[in-house]
Design a protein around this motif. Structure first.
Motif, PDB file in Angstrom:
ATOM      1  N   ILE A   1      72.059  17.306  26.325  1.00  0.00           N
ATOM      2  CA  ILE A   1      72.352  18.621  25.743  1.00  0.00           C
ATOM      3  C   ILE A   1      72.347  19.695  26.825  1.00  0.00           C
ATOM      4  CG2 ILE A   1      70.003  19.276  25.050  1.00  0.00           C
ATOM      5  CD1 ILE A   1      73.240  19.983  23.111  1.00  0.00           C
ATOM      6  N   LEU A   2      71.446  19.588  27.801  1.00  0.00           N
ATOM      7  CA  LEU A   2      71.434  20.555  28.903  1.00  0.00           C
ATOM      8  C   LEU A   2      72.728  20.474  29.709  1.00  0.00           C
ATOM      9  CD1 LEU A   2      67.753  20.244  30.138  1.00  0.00           C
ATOM     10  CD2 LEU A   2      68.764  22.110  28.820  1.00  0.00           C
ATOM     11  N   ALA A   3      73.200  19.261  29.955  1.00  0.00           N
ATOM     12  CA  ALA A   3      74.460  19.094  30.687  1.00  0.00           C
ATOM     13  C   ALA A   3      75.624  19.669  29.895  1.00  0.00           C
ATOM     14  CB  ALA A   3      74.693  17.615  31.000  1.00  0.00           C
ATOM     15  N   ALA A   4      75.647  19.411  28.597  1.00  0.00           N
ATOM     16  CA  ALA A   4      76.728  19.927  27.746  1.00  0.00           C
ATOM     17  C   ALA A   4      76.709  21.454  27.706  1.00  0.00           C
ATOM     18  CB  ALA A   4      76.611  19.348  26.341  1.00  0.00           C
ATOM     19  N   MET A   5      75.519  22.041  27.614  1.00  0.00           N
ATOM     20  CA  MET A   5      75.409  23.502  27.608  1.00  0.00           C
ATOM     21  C   MET A   5      75.893  24.087  28.923  1.00  0.00           C
ATOM     22  SD  MET A   5      71.699  23.874  25.673  1.00  0.00           S
ATOM     23  CE  MET A   5      71.259  25.251  26.670  1.00  0.00           C
ATOM     24  N   THR A   6      75.555  23.439  30.022  1.00  0.00           N
ATOM     25  CA  THR A   6      75.967  23.919  31.335  1.00  0.00           C
ATOM     26  C   THR A   6      77.479  23.849  31.486  1.00  0.00           C
ATOM     27  OG1 THR A   6      73.864  23.284  32.319  1.00  0.00           O
ATOM     28  CG2 THR A   6      75.719  23.550  33.824  1.00  0.00           C
ATOM     29  N   VAL A   7      78.066  22.738  31.089  1.00  0.00           N
ATOM     30  CA  VAL A   7      79.524  22.596  31.168  1.00  0.00           C
ATOM     31  C   VAL A   7      80.203  23.666  30.324  1.00  0.00           C
ATOM     32  CG1 VAL A   7      81.464  21.105  30.512  1.00  0.00           C
ATOM     33  CG2 VAL A   7      79.522  20.151  31.763  1.00  0.00           C
ATOM     34  N   ASP A   8      79.709  23.873  29.112  1.00  0.00           N
ATOM     35  CA  ASP A   8      80.295  24.882  28.224  1.00  0.00           C
ATOM     36  C   ASP A   8      80.181  26.273  28.842  1.00  0.00           C
ATOM     37  OD1 ASP A   8      81.577  25.640  25.799  1.00  0.00           O
ATOM     38  OD2 ASP A   8      79.653  26.339  25.020  1.00  0.00           O
ATOM     39  N   SER A   9      79.039  26.577  29.424  1.00  0.00           N
ATOM     40  CA  SER A   9      78.827  27.869  30.067  1.00  0.00           C
ATOM     41  C   SER A   9      79.795  28.078  31.230  1.00  0.00           C
ATOM     42  CB  SER A   9      77.380  27.974  30.569  1.00  0.00           C
ATOM     43  OG  SER A   9      77.203  29.125  31.349  1.00  0.00           O
ATOM     44  N   ILE A  10      79.952  27.062  32.055  1.00  0.00           N
ATOM     45  CA  ILE A  10      80.844  27.162  33.217  1.00  0.00           C
ATOM     46  C   ILE A  10      82.294  27.330  32.768  1.00  0.00           C
ATOM     47  CG2 ILE A  10      81.788  25.856  35.173  1.00  0.00           C
ATOM     48  CD1 ILE A  10      78.884  24.745  35.521  1.00  0.00           C
ATOM     49  N   GLU A  11      82.688  26.582  31.747  1.00  0.00           N
ATOM     50  CA  GLU A  11      84.064  26.666  31.253  1.00  0.00           C
ATOM     51  C   GLU A  11      84.385  28.038  30.670  1.00  0.00           C
ATOM     52  OE1 GLU A  11      84.429  23.377  28.553  1.00  0.00           O
ATOM     53  OE2 GLU A  11      84.797  21.949  30.181  1.00  0.00           O
ATOM     54  N   ARG A  12      83.395  28.703  30.086  1.00  0.00           N
ATOM     55  CA  ARG A  12      83.615  29.995  29.450  1.00  0.00           C
ATOM     56  C   ARG A  12      83.384  31.183  30.383  1.00  0.00           C
ATOM     57  NH1 ARG A  12      83.054  29.716  23.504  1.00  0.00           N
ATOM     58  NH2 ARG A  12      82.962  27.515  22.981  1.00  0.00           N
ATOM     59  N   CYS A  13      82.877  30.912  31.569  1.00  0.00           N
ATOM     60  CA  CYS A  13      82.519  31.977  32.510  1.00  0.00           C
ATOM     61  C   CYS A  13      83.665  32.227  33.486  1.00  0.00           C
ATOM     62  CB  CYS A  13      81.262  31.566  33.277  1.00  0.00           C
ATOM     63  SG  CYS A  13      80.714  32.805  34.441  1.00  0.00           S
ATOM     64  N   GLY A  14      83.950  33.486  33.735  1.00  0.00           N
ATOM     65  CA  GLY A  14      85.012  33.838  34.657  1.00  0.00           C
ATOM     66  C   GLY A  14      84.535  34.169  36.061  1.00  0.00           C
TER      67      GLY A  14
END
Length: 108
Positions: A12-25
């Motif tokens: 879940i931590l990895a998934a949250m990190t990936v989601d954060s990176i994908e949404r961050c500009g």
């Protein structure tokens, strides 16, 4: 809720990190520096910093840039948090070096 994974927390931590990176500009180096500042502000343990050392190196961040972040946030988060962060970063570096040494030893 059960899961098929042996590492549900890490997953879940990895998934949250990936989601954060994908949404961050933010640019990758700015993203890592921002995360380091947030880790310091939240009094994160060494393992949290260790998770960011590889990406920091890959983005070309220097030790001086990491120090600059701690200098920049010191008036906001306070001396104790900044000193703890510096110690935790040093511990994380030691952990990372130890793991790399163990991997080299296991291979050779």
């Amino acid at each position: 809720m059960s899961t098929a994974s042996d590492t549900p927390v890490l997953d879940i931590l990895a998934a949250m990190t990936v989601d954060s990176i994908e949404r961050c500009g933010l640019a990758p180096d700015t993203l890592i520096l921002t995360r380091i500042a947030a880790l310091a502000a939240s009094d994160a343990p060494p393992v949290s910093y260790a998770a960011h050392l590889g990406p920091a190196v890959r983005t070309g961040l220097s030790v001086e840039q990491l120090q600059d972040v701690l200098v920049a946030i010191a008036p906001i988060v306070g001396t104790a948090r900044v000193m703890t962060a510096a110690g935790n970063i040093a511990t994380a570096l030691g952990m990372t070096i130890a793991v790399a040494d163990a991997e080299v030893e296991a291979q050779g």
